[in-house]
Motif scaffolding. Structure first.
Motif, PDB file in Angstrom:
ATOM      1  N   GLN A 149       0.983  -1.068  -0.081  1.00  0.00           N
ATOM      2  CA  GLN A 149      -0.031   0.009  -0.100  1.00  0.00           C
ATOM      3  C   GLN A 149       0.716   1.330  -0.120  1.00  0.00           C
ATOM      4  N   ALA A 150       0.301   2.310  -0.735  1.00  0.00           N
ATOM      5  CA  ALA A 150       1.243   3.437  -0.786  1.00  0.00           C
ATOM      6  C   ALA A 150       1.086   4.321   0.579  1.00  0.00           C
ATOM      7  N   VAL A 151       1.961   4.807   0.974  1.00  0.00           N
ATOM      8  CA  VAL A 151       2.188   5.739   2.244  1.00  0.00           C
ATOM      9  C   VAL A 151       1.662   7.246   1.880  1.00  0.00           C
ATOM     10  N   ARG A 152       0.378   7.577   2.509  1.00  0.00           N
ATOM     11  CA  ARG A 152      -0.031   8.822   2.213  1.00  0.00           C
ATOM     12  C   ARG A 152       0.599  10.001   3.174  1.00  0.00           C
ATOM     13  N   ALA A 153       1.194   9.667   4.043  1.00  0.00           N
ATOM     14  CA  ALA A 153       1.624  10.868   5.093  1.00  0.00           C
ATOM     15  C   ALA A 153       2.692   9.988   5.788  1.00  0.00           C
ATOM     16  N   VAL A 154       3.865  10.924   6.071  1.00  0.00           N
ATOM     17  CA  VAL A 154       4.821  10.793   6.874  1.00  0.00           C
ATOM     18  C   VAL A 154       4.913  11.774   8.020  1.00  0.00           C
ATOM     19  N   ARG A 155       4.959  11.372   9.315  1.00  0.00           N
ATOM     20  CA  ARG A 155       5.117  12.446  10.191  1.00  0.00           C
ATOM     21  C   ARG A 155       6.239  11.994  11.103  1.00  0.00           C
ATOM     22  N   ARG A 156       7.006  12.965  11.561  1.00  0.00           N
ATOM     23  CA  ARG A 156       8.382  12.895  12.450  1.00  0.00           C
ATOM     24  C   ARG A 156       8.095  13.860  13.271  1.00  0.00           C
ATOM     25  N   GLN A 157       8.278  13.342  14.624  1.00  0.00           N
ATOM     26  CA  GLN A 157       8.309  14.026  15.683  1.00  0.00           C
ATOM     27  C   GLN A 157       9.375  14.114  16.640  1.00  0.00           C
ATOM     28  N   LEU A 158       9.780  14.943  17.186  1.00  0.00           N
ATOM     29  CA  LEU A 158      10.934  14.936  18.143  1.00  0.00           C
ATOM     30  C   LEU A 158      10.462  15.317  19.439  1.00  0.00           C
ATOM     31  N   VAL A 159      10.591  14.252  20.376  1.00  0.00           N
ATOM     32  CA  VAL A 159       9.919  14.570  21.658  1.00  0.00           C
ATOM     33  C   VAL A 159      10.815  14.243  22.740  1.00  0.00           C
ATOM     34  N   ALA A 160      10.890  14.882  23.861  1.00  0.00           N
ATOM     35  CA  ALA A 160      11.593  14.665  25.110  1.00  0.00           C
ATOM     36  C   ALA A 160      11.411  12.896  25.559  1.00  0.00           C
ATOM     37  N   GLY A 161      12.438  12.077  25.791  1.00  0.00           N
ATOM     38  CA  GLY A 161      11.857  10.854  25.959  1.00  0.00           C
ATOM     39  C   GLY A 161      11.799  10.418  27.473  1.00  0.00           C
ATOM     40  N   HIS A 162      10.967  11.094  28.124  1.00  0.00           N
ATOM     41  CA  HIS A 162      10.753  11.110  29.516  1.00  0.00           C
ATOM     42  C   HIS A 162       9.470  10.741  29.798  1.00  0.00           C
ATOM     43  N   GLY A 163       8.867  10.150  31.004  1.00  0.00           N
ATOM     44  CA  GLY A 163       7.738   9.929  31.479  1.00  0.00           C
ATOM     45  C   GLY A 163       6.790   9.290  30.385  1.00  0.00           C
ATOM     46  N   ASP A 164       5.571   9.801  30.250  1.00  0.00           N
ATOM     47  CA  ASP A 164       4.610   9.147  29.388  1.00  0.00           C
ATOM     48  C   ASP A 164       5.140   9.314  27.828  1.00  0.00           C
ATOM     49  N   ALA A 165       6.337   9.804  27.391  1.00  0.00           N
ATOM     50  CA  ALA A 165       6.647   9.965  25.992  1.00  0.00           C
ATOM     51  C   ALA A 165       7.769   9.050  25.856  1.00  0.00           C
ATOM     52  N   ALA A 166       8.651   8.422  26.915  1.00  0.00           N
ATOM     53  CA  ALA A 166       9.906   7.552  26.912  1.00  0.00           C
ATOM     54  C   ALA A 166       9.377   6.397  25.940  1.00  0.00           C
ATOM     55  N   PRO A 167      10.209   5.883  24.980  1.00  0.00           N
ATOM     56  CA  PRO A 167      10.025   4.801  24.199  1.00  0.00           C
ATOM     57  C   PRO A 167       9.849   3.501  24.840  1.00  0.00           C
ATOM     58  N   VAL A 168       9.304   2.534  24.060  1.00  0.00           N
ATOM     59  CA  VAL A 168       9.345   1.187  24.714  1.00  0.00           C
ATOM     60  C   VAL A 168      10.232   0.328  23.780  1.00  0.00           C
ATOM     61  N   LEU A 169      10.822  -0.386  24.452  1.00  0.00           N
ATOM     62  CA  LEU A 169      12.030  -1.302  23.806  1.00  0.00           C
ATOM     63  C   LEU A 169      11.425  -2.578  23.895  1.00  0.00           C
ATOM     64  N   PHE A 170      11.466  -3.418  22.668  1.00  0.00           N
ATOM     65  CA  PHE A 170      11.271  -4.603  22.822  1.00  0.00           C
ATOM     66  C   PHE A 170      12.632  -5.390  22.249  1.00  0.00           C
ATOM     67  N   GLU A 171      13.032  -6.238  23.272  1.00  0.00           N
ATOM     68  CA  GLU A 171      14.395  -6.980  23.068  1.00  0.00           C
ATOM     69  C   GLU A 171      14.174  -8.011  21.850  1.00  0.00           C
ATOM     70  N   ALA A 172      15.108  -8.372  21.179  1.00  0.00           N
ATOM     71  CA  ALA A 172      14.977  -9.418  20.272  1.00  0.00           C
ATOM     72  C   ALA A 172      14.086 -10.625  20.914  1.00  0.00           C
ATOM     73  N   GLY A 173      13.386 -11.157  20.049  1.00  0.00           N
ATOM     74  CA  GLY A 173      12.533 -12.296  20.690  1.00  0.00           C
ATOM     75  C   GLY A 173      11.410 -11.968  21.564  1.00  0.00           C
ATOM     76  N   SER A 174      11.378 -10.832  22.063  1.00  0.00           N
ATOM     77  CA  SER A 174      10.324 -10.530  23.047  1.00  0.00           C
ATOM     78  C   SER A 174       8.827 -10.808  22.521  1.00  0.00           C
ATOM     79  N   ILE A 175       8.720 -10.292  21.180  1.00  0.00           N
ATOM     80  CA  ILE A 175       7.421 -10.344  20.529  1.00  0.00           C
ATOM     81  C   ILE A 175       7.595 -11.089  19.120  1.00  0.00           C
ATOM     82  N   GLY A 176       8.552 -11.882  18.980  1.00  0.00           N
ATOM     83  CA  GLY A 176       8.736 -12.585  17.624  1.00  0.00           C
ATOM     84  C   GLY A 176       9.633 -11.903  16.715  1.00  0.00           C
ATOM     85  N   ASN A 177      10.231 -10.697  17.488  1.00  0.00           N
ATOM     86  CA  ASN A 177      11.009 -10.008  16.430  1.00  0.00           C
ATOM     87  C   ASN A 177      12.697 -10.365  16.715  1.00  0.00           C
TER      88      ASN A 177
END
Length: 189
Positions: free
Chosen positions: A63-91
């Motif tokens: 499928q064709a991408v219709r929009a690409v959004r890039r956002q730079l945020v402070a990675g703290h509290g509710d905005a901190a990213p979640v890391l899935f280590e290799a194998g944790s979800i089949g990755n």
């Protein structure tokens, strides 16, 4: 005052949380910039995908991408990213996403939590402190892709939700209205 970032960091599709550096930024939803996304001829880092590029989807093929959004945020509290280590979800390799980005799960958790075969669940709800954890600190660049209709795409071999372009815009309204009630009536118009 928010930190200023040059437009050249991400090109023309830059958005910044108006509250970068504060405790509760308006949250982005997406993948950390170098996440590998399935495309018809292999994989491509999400930050190298442009409007019009084809991305593999679970139900509709390329499928064709219709929009690409890039956002730079402070990675703290509710905005901190979640890391899935290799194998944790089949990755096969680690994947990092925004806390509210939803993944399609079709294992024992879907059956236990909802009594169904599969379900979409926010990354933050899968945090277990071991192989799925929150990574605090620094600035995080999230990239989200939108399509004509909501799709499930593959990131690192795992199925993640990408909203339709109009749904991606609408999802910010309740949070923005709560943060800025004086402009909520203007946003709803």
């Amino acid at each position: 005052m928010p930190t200023q970032f040059p437009e050249s960091i991400f090109g023309t599709n830059v958005t910044r949380s108006p509250l970068v550096g504060q405790e509760n930024p308006i949250l982005a939803r997406g993948f950390v910039a170098d996440t590998l996304i399935a495309v018809p001829k292999g994989f491509r880092p999400v930050d190298q995908i442009s409007v019009g590029d084809l991305v593999e989807t679970l139900d509709c093929g390329p499928q064709a991408v219709r929009a690409v959004r890039r956002q730079l945020v402070a990675g703290h509290g509710d905005a901190a990213p979640v890391l899935f280590e290799a194998g944790s979800i089949g990755n096969e390799r680690p994947i990092m996403v925004s806390p509210n980005h939803r993944i399609l799960i079709n294992d024992w958790r879907a059956e236990l939590w909802m009594g169904c075969d599969e379900m979409l669940v926010s990354a933050k709800d899968l945090v277990n402190g071991r192989d799925v954890r929150v990574i605090e600190g620094g600035l995080t660049a999230f990239v989200s892709l939108s399509f004509d209709e909501s799709q499930i795409i593959y990131a690192g071999g795992c199925p993640f939700e990408c909203r339709a372009e109009d749904e991606a815009e609408d999802m910010m309204f309740p949070r923005t209205a709560a943060a800025f009630p004086e402009v909520a009536c203007l946003m709803a118009a």
